[in-house]
Write a protein that holds these residues in place. Structure first.
Motif, short mmCIF file in Angstrom:
data_model
loop_
_atom_site.label_atom_id
_atom_site.label_comp_id
_atom_site.label_asym_id
_atom_site.label_seq_id
_atom_site.Cartn_x
_atom_site.Cartn_y
_atom_site.Cartn_z
N ASP A 47 0.83 -1.20 0.00
CA ASP A 47 0.00 0.00 0.00
C ASP A 47 0.87 1.26 0.00
O ASP A 47 0.59 2.22 -0.72
CB ASP A 47 -0.92 0.02 1.22
N ALA A 48 1.92 1.25 0.82
CA ALA A 48 2.78 2.43 0.93
C ALA A 48 3.55 2.66 -0.37
O ALA A 48 3.71 3.81 -0.82
CB ALA A 48 3.75 2.27 2.10
N VAL A 49 4.03 1.58 -0.99
CA VAL A 49 4.73 1.73 -2.26
C VAL A 49 3.77 2.25 -3.32
O VAL A 49 4.12 3.14 -4.12
CB VAL A 49 5.33 0.38 -2.71
N ALA A 50 2.55 1.75 -3.33
CA ALA A 50 1.56 2.20 -4.31
C ALA A 50 1.27 3.69 -4.14
O ALA A 50 1.19 4.43 -5.13
CB ALA A 50 0.27 1.40 -4.17
N GLU A 51 1.13 4.13 -2.91
CA GLU A 51 0.86 5.55 -2.66
C GLU A 51 2.01 6.42 -3.14
O GLU A 51 1.79 7.48 -3.75
CB GLU A 51 0.59 5.78 -1.18
N GLY A 52 3.23 5.98 -2.89
CA GLY A 52 4.39 6.74 -3.35
C GLY A 52 4.45 6.83 -4.86
O GLY A 52 4.78 7.89 -5.42
N LEU A 53 4.12 5.75 -5.55
CA LEU A 53 4.12 5.76 -7.01
C LEU A 53 3.03 6.68 -7.55
O LEU A 53 3.24 7.38 -8.55
CB LEU A 53 3.94 4.34 -7.54
N ARG A 54 1.90 6.69 -6.90
CA ARG A 54 0.83 7.59 -7.34
C ARG A 54 1.26 9.05 -7.21
O ARG A 54 0.93 9.89 -8.06
CB ARG A 54 -0.44 7.34 -6.54
N LEU A 55 1.99 9.36 -6.15
CA LEU A 55 2.49 10.73 -5.98
C LEU A 55 3.48 11.10 -7.08
O LEU A 55 3.67 12.29 -7.37
CB LEU A 55 3.13 10.89 -4.60
N LEU A 56 4.12 10.09 -7.66
CA LEU A 56 5.03 10.33 -8.77
C LEU A 56 4.29 10.39 -10.11
O LEU A 56 4.91 10.55 -11.16
CB LEU A 56 6.08 9.22 -8.83
N GLY A 57 2.99 10.24 -10.06
CA GLY A 57 2.20 10.33 -11.28
C GLY A 57 2.00 9.02 -12.02
O GLY A 57 1.52 9.03 -13.16
N ARG A 58 2.34 7.90 -11.36
CA ARG A 58 2.18 6.60 -12.03
C ARG A 58 0.81 6.00 -11.69
O ARG A 58 0.43 5.93 -10.52
CB ARG A 58 3.28 5.63 -11.57
N PRO A 59 0.06 5.54 -12.68
CA PRO A 59 -1.17 4.79 -12.38
C PRO A 59 -0.80 3.48 -11.70
O PRO A 59 0.11 2.77 -12.14
CB PRO A 59 -1.79 4.55 -13.76
N VAL A 60 -1.51 3.14 -10.63
CA VAL A 60 -1.20 1.93 -9.87
C VAL A 60 -2.49 1.16 -9.60
O VAL A 60 -3.52 1.76 -9.27
CB VAL A 60 -0.53 2.27 -8.52
N LEU A 61 -2.43 -0.14 -9.75
CA LEU A 61 -3.53 -1.02 -9.37
C LEU A 61 -3.03 -1.98 -8.29
O LEU A 61 -2.08 -2.72 -8.53
CB LEU A 61 -4.03 -1.81 -10.57
N ARG A 62 -3.63 -1.90 -7.11
CA ARG A 62 -3.26 -2.76 -5.98
C ARG A 62 -4.23 -3.93 -5.88
O ARG A 62 -5.45 -3.73 -5.81
CB ARG A 62 -3.33 -1.95 -4.67
N ILE A 63 -3.70 -5.12 -5.90
CA ILE A 63 -4.54 -6.29 -5.68
C ILE A 63 -3.87 -7.20 -4.66
O ILE A 63 -2.67 -7.12 -4.41
CB ILE A 63 -4.84 -7.05 -6.98
#
Length: 210
Positions: A47-63
């Motif tokens: 979850d934390a890695v996904a949030e960081g990537l979103r802040l960098l502008g990357r679309p992320v899908l967590r499953i």
């Protein structure tokens, strides 16, 4: 080999930077695994890695692999606490290929089903596929993910010593410990993963380098 102690936030930031630097695969979307027992904290880290990537502008899908388990009639065929069945038969790897990984291959639709099965209710989840655009990142967490030929572009294994795993596994899940011992023996995730994190101390995880 070096071991670099980090705070949980710094670990998530470091892993996010590593993911952000990866070249896109032919399908254009990165597929990342955060592997390990739930006691190691795979879900919070992913979850934390996904949030960081979103802040960098990357679309992320967590499953989560817990949303791709087989029906109870198959999972529990040999009882509620069969460690070999947990190891071999709980995860519906075919469904992960079909609903998650195949759409992300080159020429695929990019439409990923984020969840398939509600294990508690023992019924299909009523959800629709969601698009993951080119340049996006799939982050999958869960136990026993390696050694199944799932096509990850980067795999992170959260390693717990046997003592820490036993100590941090809830009493009602202690029956799963032989499955993790078998995983260590057969798959050797600390050797097969791209990155390894020693997670005995949740306040001070350590990234293994080299």
């Amino acid at each position: 080999m070096q071991v670099r102690p980090l705070t949980p936030d710094a670990l998530a930031e470091t892993l996010g930077e590593r993911v952000a630097q990866l070249p896109p695969p032919p399908g254009g979307r990165l597929r990342i695994a955060v592997d390990g027992a739930a006691a190691a904290g795979t879900a919070p880290l992913a979850d934390a890695v996904a949030e960081g990537l979103r802040l960098l502008g990357r679309p992320v899908l967590r499953i989560s692999s817990g949303d791709f388990l087989r029906p109870a009639s198959l999972r529990l065929e040999y009882g509620h606490q069969d460690a070999d069945a947990y190891y071999d038969g709980w995860l519906d790897a075919n469904a992960l290929f079909r609903e998650v990984f195949d759409p992300l291959e080159q020429g695929g639709s990019g439409l990923v089903l984020p969840a398939l099965w509600d294990a508690r209710a023992d019924r299909a989840v009523r959800t629709r596929p969601v698009p993951l655009p080119p340049g996006g990142v799939l982050l999958l967490d869960g136990p026993l993910l390696l050694g199944r030929w799932l096509p990850f572009d980067l795999s992170v294994h959260l390693w717990l010593s046997p003592a820490a795993l036993a100590r941090r596994t809830p009493a009602d899940q202690q029956w799963t410990l032989p499955a993790f011992a078998r995983y260590e023996d057969e798959v050797r995730p600390a050797e097969s993963a791209d990155l390894v994190v020693r997670a005995d101390d949740p306040r001070r995880p350590a990234l293994v380098i080299g």
